[in-house]
Write an enzyme that holds these catalytic residues in place. Structure first.
Site, PDB file in Angstrom:
ATOM      1  N   ALA A  51     103.174   4.359 -37.286  1.00 52.74           N
ATOM      2  CA  ALA A  51     104.121   3.508 -36.790  1.00 52.74           C
ATOM      3  C   ALA A  51     104.937   3.203 -37.277  1.00 52.74           C
ATOM      4  CB  ALA A  51     102.440   2.336 -36.949  1.00 52.74           C
ATOM      5  N   ASN A  64      97.564   3.650 -43.393  1.00 51.19           N
ATOM      6  CA  ASN A  64      98.179   4.834 -42.917  1.00 51.19           C
ATOM      7  C   ASN A  64      99.567   4.983 -42.776  1.00 51.19           C
ATOM      8  OD1 ASN A  64      95.892   6.381 -41.746  1.00 51.19           O
ATOM      9  ND2 ASN A  64      96.073   4.351 -40.320  1.00 51.19           N
ATOM     10  N   HIS A  74     106.120  -3.424 -40.473  1.00 48.70           N
ATOM     11  CA  HIS A  74     106.452  -3.351 -41.795  1.00 48.70           C
ATOM     12  C   HIS A  74     108.232  -2.649 -41.940  1.00 48.70           C
ATOM     13  CE1 HIS A  74     102.702  -1.070 -40.729  1.00 48.70           C
ATOM     14  NE2 HIS A  74     102.596  -0.794 -39.425  1.00 48.70           N
TER      15      HIS A  74
HETATM   16  N1  LIG Z   1      99.597   7.503 -38.800  1.00 44.26           N
HETATM   17  C1  LIG Z   1      99.304   5.915 -38.321  1.00 44.26           C
HETATM   18  O1  LIG Z   1     100.437   5.539 -37.694  1.00 44.26           O
HETATM   19  C2  LIG Z   1      98.283   5.697 -37.815  1.00 44.26           C
HETATM   20  C3  LIG Z   1      98.054   4.680 -36.894  1.00 44.26           C
HETATM   21  C4  LIG Z   1      97.761   3.708 -36.167  1.00 44.26           C
HETATM   22  C5  LIG Z   1      96.164   4.267 -36.247  1.00 44.26           C
HETATM   23  N2  LIG Z   1      95.950   4.943 -37.200  1.00 44.26           N
HETATM   24  C6  LIG Z   1      94.346   5.921 -37.437  1.00 44.26           C
HETATM   25  O2  LIG Z   1      94.531   6.639 -36.541  1.00 44.26           O
HETATM   26  C7  LIG Z   1      92.986   6.569 -36.205  1.00 44.26           C
HETATM   27  C8  LIG Z   1      92.762   6.618 -34.862  1.00 44.26           C
HETATM   28  O3  LIG Z   1      92.949   5.315 -34.396  1.00 44.26           O
HETATM   29  P1  LIG Z   1      92.702   4.959 -33.221  1.00 44.26           P
HETATM   30  O4  LIG Z   1      94.047   3.074 -33.034  1.00 44.26           O
HETATM   31  O5  LIG Z   1      92.682   5.933 -31.492  1.00 44.26           O
HETATM   32  O6  LIG Z   1      91.308   4.387 -33.340  1.00 44.26           O
HETATM   33  P2  LIG Z   1      89.815   3.994 -32.315  1.00 44.26           P
HETATM   34  O7  LIG Z   1      89.460   3.278 -32.608  1.00 44.26           O
HETATM   35  O8  LIG Z   1      90.239   3.165 -31.265  1.00 44.26           O
HETATM   36  O9  LIG Z   1      89.217   5.448 -31.925  1.00 44.26           O
HETATM   37  C9  LIG Z   1      88.871   5.682 -32.932  1.00 44.26           C
HETATM   38  C10 LIG Z   1      87.610   6.896 -31.920  1.00 44.26           C
HETATM   39  O10 LIG Z   1      87.472   7.954 -32.804  1.00 44.26           O
HETATM   40  C11 LIG Z   1      86.207   8.480 -33.183  1.00 44.26           C
HETATM   41  N3  LIG Z   1      85.786   8.146 -34.348  1.00 44.26           N
HETATM   42  C12 LIG Z   1      85.391   7.938 -35.301  1.00 44.26           C
HETATM   43  N4  LIG Z   1      84.957   8.449 -36.134  1.00 44.26           N
HETATM   44  C13 LIG Z   1      84.312  10.272 -35.962  1.00 44.26           C
HETATM   45  C14 LIG Z   1      84.031  11.147 -36.494  1.00 44.26           C
HETATM   46  N5  LIG Z   1      83.740  11.022 -37.781  1.00 44.26           N
HETATM   47  N6  LIG Z   1      83.687  11.727 -35.481  1.00 44.26           N
HETATM   48  C15 LIG Z   1      84.265  11.705 -34.542  1.00 44.26           C
HETATM   49  N7  LIG Z   1      84.410  11.004 -34.246  1.00 44.26           N
HETATM   50  C16 LIG Z   1      84.858   9.772 -34.527  1.00 44.26           C
HETATM   51  C17 LIG Z   1      85.809   6.804 -32.187  1.00 44.26           C
HETATM   52  O11 LIG Z   1      84.217   7.061 -32.335  1.00 44.26           O
HETATM   53  C18 LIG Z   1      86.216   6.064 -31.910  1.00 44.26           C
HETATM   54  O12 LIG Z   1      86.377   6.480 -30.056  1.00 44.26           O
HETATM   55  C19 LIG Z   1      92.061   5.793 -37.122  1.00 44.26           C
HETATM   56  O13 LIG Z   1      92.116   6.343 -38.715  1.00 44.26           O
HETATM   57  C20 LIG Z   1      93.883   5.392 -37.733  1.00 44.26           C
HETATM   58  O14 LIG Z   1      93.836   4.503 -38.643  1.00 44.26           O
HETATM   59  C21 LIG Z   1      97.158   5.985 -37.437  1.00 44.26           C
END
Ligand SMILES: NC(=O)c1ccc[n+]([C@@H]2O[C@H](COP(=O)([O-])OP(=O)(O)OC[C@H]3O[C@@H](n4cnc5c(N)ncnc54)[C@H](O)[C@@H]3O)[C@@H](O)[C@H]2O)c1
Length: 279
Positions: free
Chosen positions: A132, A199, A229
């Site tokens: 992001a 993140n 950010h």
């Molecule tokens: N790198 C970046 O800049 C950045 C930006 C945004 C989000 N993220 C991260 O990416 C990840 C996904 O984000 P999102 O918005 O799609 O989240 P979200 O909450 O919409 O979806 C996450 C999904 O993963 C599943 N899940 C959680 N833990 C699990 C596990 N141990 N095993 C299997 N499934 C599991 C949940 O049931 C859910 O359906 C999050 O950890 C978030 O913090 C990273």
């Protein structure tokens, strides 16, 4: 050659990635599995696909013993930090390339070393998309010349809800009525206070001066409609100033739309874009 992709986490980012593969926005890619601990999440995502028919799993043991896992070239983690801690090493040891979105998990230097060691002894690579933010290519380029790196993140308190910070300080996001600096410290402690919002800080730390030497400020602004950010980096190369104002994803205000787009672009590169623009 077509790459076979598996996705862990069928939420906001998992959906966007799956649709990008399904509508060929990512070329040379086929979706072979979807894994989510919530069975309905993977099943409903599978149902919404038109051109791909991935197997679905809700248990990691079933997944790694499956033929779809063996077939996969690339596994994308878009689930949670806990998922990175529990599955990442096993995936890399299985000779798969791994894309990690829950980069906050990489605040644990033991985990980073374990993944690095696993990847050097096996075939796959580990990819950490810019996510992001922007400008991570430039931060990498000047890594050895950096004297100061700071990230200032400003979000609506609603986007920070659930962070341990609020329990620790015995306060609630709803009680913030004006723009307030909640945190000013290094990226390691920021990861403890705001694990779901950290993140970007971790990607910046890994690219630049490490988590201990990266200053992070978290600001809550009830009037903010975007996730903002700002990176400031100073060193012998000059100065870098980057500002990104992201639209939050409608289904998850903590996740910026840009994060999904960055993951999709990373996957395009992994699946063999012949021209690569940028560092
Ligand atoms: N790198 C970046 O800049 C950045 C930006 C945004 C989000 N993220 C991260 O990416 C990840 C996904 O984000 P999102 O918005 O799609 O989240 P979200 O909450 O919409 O979806 C996450 C999904 O993963 C599943 N899940 C959680 N833990 C699990 C596990 N141990 N095993 C299997 N499934 C599991 C949940 O049931 C859910 O359906 C999050 O950890 C978030 O913090 C990273």
């Amino acid at each position: 050659m077509q790459k076979k992709i598996g996705i862990i986490g069928c939420g906001t980012i998992g959906h966007e990635l799956s649709f990008a593969i399904d509508n060929s926005s990512v070329e040379n890619a086929a979706l072979v599995f979807l894994f989510d601990t919530i069975t309905t999440a993977s099943l409903s995502l599978k149902d919404s696909l038109i051109n791909n028919n991935p197997a679905t799993f809700s248990n990691f043991s079933d997944l790694i013993s499956s033929k779809q896992f063996r077939m996969a070239d690339i596994v994308v983690e878009a689930a949670s930090q806990e998922a990175v801690r529990a599955y990442a090493k096993k995936i890399v040891l299985s000779d798969k390339s791994l894309m990690i979105m829950s980069t906050g998990a990489l605040s644990d230097s033991h985990l980073v070393h374990a993944l690095y060691n696993a990847a050097t002894k096996h075939d796959g690579h580990i990819y950490v998309p810019t996510g992001a933010i922007a400008g991570i290519d430039a931060i990498c380029s000047v890594r050895h010349l950096l004297d100061f790196v700071m990230l200032t993140t400003t979000k609506n308190p609603k986007s920070l809800a659930g962070a341990p910070y609020f329990n620790l300080r015995k306060t609630k996001p709803e009680s913030i009525k004006k723009k307030t600096l909640l945190y000013d410290g290094n990226a390691i402690d920021a990861a403890t206070m705001f694990p779901s919002n950290i993140n970007v800080a971790m990607v910046l730390s890994l690219a630049g001066r490490g988590a201990r030497n990266t200053r992070v400020r978290v600001i809550a602004d009830p009037r903010a409609t975007r996730n903002e950010h700002k990176i400031t980096a100073i060193g012998k190369f000059g100065e870098i100033s980057i500002m990104v104002r992201n639209v939050p994803s409608p289904s998850n205000p903590r996740t910026s739309f840009l994060a999904s787009l960055s993951a999709i672009e990373c996957l395009r590169r992994m699946c063999g874009n012949k021209i690569r623009i940028g560092t």
